[in-house]
Design a protein around this motif. Structure first.
Motif, PDB file in Angstrom:
ATOM      1  N   HIS A 205       0.859  -1.192   0.000  1.00  0.00           N
ATOM      2  CA  HIS A 205       0.000   0.000   0.000  1.00  0.00           C
ATOM      3  C   HIS A 205       0.894   1.239   0.000  1.00  0.00           C
ATOM      4  O   HIS A 205       1.872   1.301   0.758  1.00  0.00           O
ATOM      5  N   HIS A 206       0.567   2.206  -0.844  1.00  0.00           N
ATOM      6  CA  HIS A 206       1.390   3.414  -0.930  1.00  0.00           C
ATOM      7  C   HIS A 206       0.725   4.545  -0.169  1.00  0.00           C
ATOM      8  O   HIS A 206      -0.342   5.041  -0.555  1.00  0.00           O
ATOM      9  N   VAL A 207       1.352   4.952   0.928  1.00  0.00           N
ATOM     10  CA  VAL A 207       0.890   6.103   1.712  1.00  0.00           C
ATOM     11  C   VAL A 207       2.122   6.964   1.975  1.00  0.00           C
ATOM     12  O   VAL A 207       2.855   6.738   2.944  1.00  0.00           O
ATOM     13  N   PRO A 208       2.408   7.948   1.119  1.00  0.00           N
ATOM     14  CA  PRO A 208       3.655   8.716   1.241  1.00  0.00           C
ATOM     15  C   PRO A 208       3.699   9.598   2.478  1.00  0.00           C
ATOM     16  O   PRO A 208       2.705  10.229   2.843  1.00  0.00           O
ATOM     17  N   LEU A 209       4.864   9.616   3.124  1.00  0.00           N
ATOM     18  CA  LEU A 209       5.062  10.507   4.265  1.00  0.00           C
ATOM     19  C   LEU A 209       5.276  11.938   3.789  1.00  0.00           C
ATOM     20  O   LEU A 209       4.925  12.887   4.489  1.00  0.00           O
ATOM     21  N   PHE A 210       5.848  12.088   2.578  1.00  0.00           N
ATOM     22  CA  PHE A 210       6.046  13.403   1.961  1.00  0.00           C
ATOM     23  C   PHE A 210       5.394  13.399   0.585  1.00  0.00           C
ATOM     24  O   PHE A 210       5.432  12.390  -0.123  1.00  0.00           O
ATOM     25  N   ILE A 211       4.821  14.513   0.203  1.00  0.00           N
ATOM     26  CA  ILE A 211       4.187  14.656  -1.102  1.00  0.00           C
ATOM     27  C   ILE A 211       4.818  15.828  -1.850  1.00  0.00           C
ATOM     28  O   ILE A 211       5.440  16.705  -1.236  1.00  0.00           O
ATOM     29  N   GLU A 212       4.686  15.827  -3.154  1.00  0.00           N
ATOM     30  CA  GLU A 212       5.279  16.896  -3.963  1.00  0.00           C
ATOM     31  C   GLU A 212       4.676  18.240  -3.598  1.00  0.00           C
ATOM     32  O   GLU A 212       3.458  18.372  -3.472  1.00  0.00           O
ATOM     33  N   ASN A 213       5.529  19.216  -3.418  1.00  0.00           N
ATOM     34  CA  ASN A 213       5.098  20.559  -3.012  1.00  0.00           C
ATOM     35  C   ASN A 213       4.834  21.421  -4.245  1.00  0.00           C
ATOM     36  O   ASN A 213       5.764  21.865  -4.911  1.00  0.00           O
ATOM     37  N   GLN A 214       3.564  21.646  -4.536  1.00  0.00           N
ATOM     38  CA  GLN A 214       3.166  22.468  -5.675  1.00  0.00           C
ATOM     39  C   GLN A 214       2.618  23.819  -5.241  1.00  0.00           C
ATOM     40  O   GLN A 214       1.945  24.498  -6.022  1.00  0.00           O
ATOM     41  N   ASP A 215       2.886  24.221  -3.992  1.00  0.00           N
ATOM     42  CA  ASP A 215       2.410  25.509  -3.503  1.00  0.00           C
ATOM     43  C   ASP A 215       2.995  26.640  -4.346  1.00  0.00           C
ATOM     44  O   ASP A 215       4.128  26.552  -4.826  1.00  0.00           O
TER      45      ASP A 215
END
Length: 238
Positions: free
Chosen positions: A88-98
Motif C-alpha cells: 500500500h502506498h501512503v507517502p510521508l512526503f508529497i510533492e510541493n506544488q504551492d
C-alpha cells in the motif's frame, strides 16, 4: 481534595525479532488543596513502544507467517520506479506544488540542483498521512513500513505509534540495503536502486563506459605496441 490515579501497562516482547514495548503513565487528576497546599497540576510520563527494526529476511517472515501488511511511505517518484508487489502506498512526503513566492524560489533552487543531479522531487510533509493510514487499517493491524534509506519509515512509525498503532516494524537501512530479488517487485528498476535518478546515474554510466575504453586502450598499447604506434601516427598527421 484532588484525585490521584496511576496506571501502568504491561510489558510485552517478541524475542526473535528483538521487540519490546512499555508504556507507563502517572497522572494527578484535577486541581485542589492537600492540607492547605495547592495540588500539583496533571503530569504525564510516557515511554512509548520501541520500534521493531528487522532485516529483509525477517521482514519476509513477518509478511508470510505473521500476516504483516507492507506500507510504502516513499514519495511517488521512487514508488513508481520500483515497489514491493501488493504493498500500500501512503507517502510521508508529497510533492510541493504551492505557489507562494517563497516556495516558488525554493522549488526552483531545488530543481536546478538536487532535482537535476539526484532526481529528488521537491516535497513537503503529507498532512493526511496518519489519517490515510487510520482510514485503511485499525490500530491493531500489523504493519511493515518501508522506505529507501530507513529514515522516513522510522519517522512514519513514530507518528503512527503516537496515533495508537502498536504492531509496527521497519526494515533496517531501508530498501537500499536488500539483496536483488529479495521481494517480488513492480517497476522499471530493482528496489535497491529506486532512489537513484538524475544526472548522477547518467554520469555513472558515462564513467563506466570511459573506464572500459581506457582499459581497452591500455591493453591494446601493451600487447600491440607496433599497431598502436601506427594508429597514433595516422591520427597525428590528419
Amino acid at each position: 481534595m484532588a484525585g490521584i490515579g496511576c496506571c501502568c501497562s504491561t510489558l510485552s516482547s517478541t524475542s526473535n525479532l528483538h521487540t519490546s514495548w512499555l508504556k507507563f503513565e502517572n497522572r494527578t487528576h484535577g486541581e485542589g488543596t492537600i492540607l492547605g497546599q495547592p495540588s500539583r497540576p496533571r503530569r504525564n510520563f510516557s515511554i512509548r513502544a520501541e520500534m521493531n527494526f528487522v532485516s529483509a529476511e525477517e521482514a519476509k517472515e513477518l509478511i508470510a507467517v505473521e500476516g504483516y501488511t507492507v506500507i510504502d511511505v516513499r514519495d511517488k517518484s521512487q514508488y513508481e520506479r520500483a515497489h514491493i508487489k501488493s504493498c500500500h502506498h501512503v507517502p510521508l512526503f508529497i510533492e510541493n506544488q504551492d505557489n507562494d513566492f517563497g516556495t516558488i524560489i525554493k522549488r526552483t533552487l531545488h530543481n536546478n540542483f538536487s532535482g537535476l543531479f539526484y532526481g529528488l522531487p521537491f516535497t513537503k510533509p503529507n498532512p493526511e498521512f496518519v489519517e490515510s493510514v487510520k482510514n485503511r487499517f485499525s490500530p491493531e493491524s500489523k504493519l511493515l513500513l518501508v522506505c529507501q534509506e530507513g529514515l522516513r519509515s522510522t519517522a512514519a512509525a513514530d507518528k503512527l505509534e503516537q496515533a495508537g498503532f502498536e504492531n509496527i516494524a521497519c526494515i533496517t537501512s531501508g530498501l537500499q540495503s536488500i539483496k536483488q530479488g529479495a521481494f517480488d517487485s513492480v517497476g522499471s528498476t530493482e528496489l535497491q536502486n529506486a532512489g537513484k535518478a538524475g544526472l548522477v546515474t547518467i554520469q555513472g554510466k558515462i564513467s563506466a563506459v570511459l573506464g572500459t575504453v581506457l582499459i581497452c586502450a591500455y591493453l591494446f598499447i601493451t600487447f600491440f605496441p607496433d599497431q598502436a604506434e601506427k594508429l597514433l601516427a595516422i591520427f597525428t598527421t590528419t
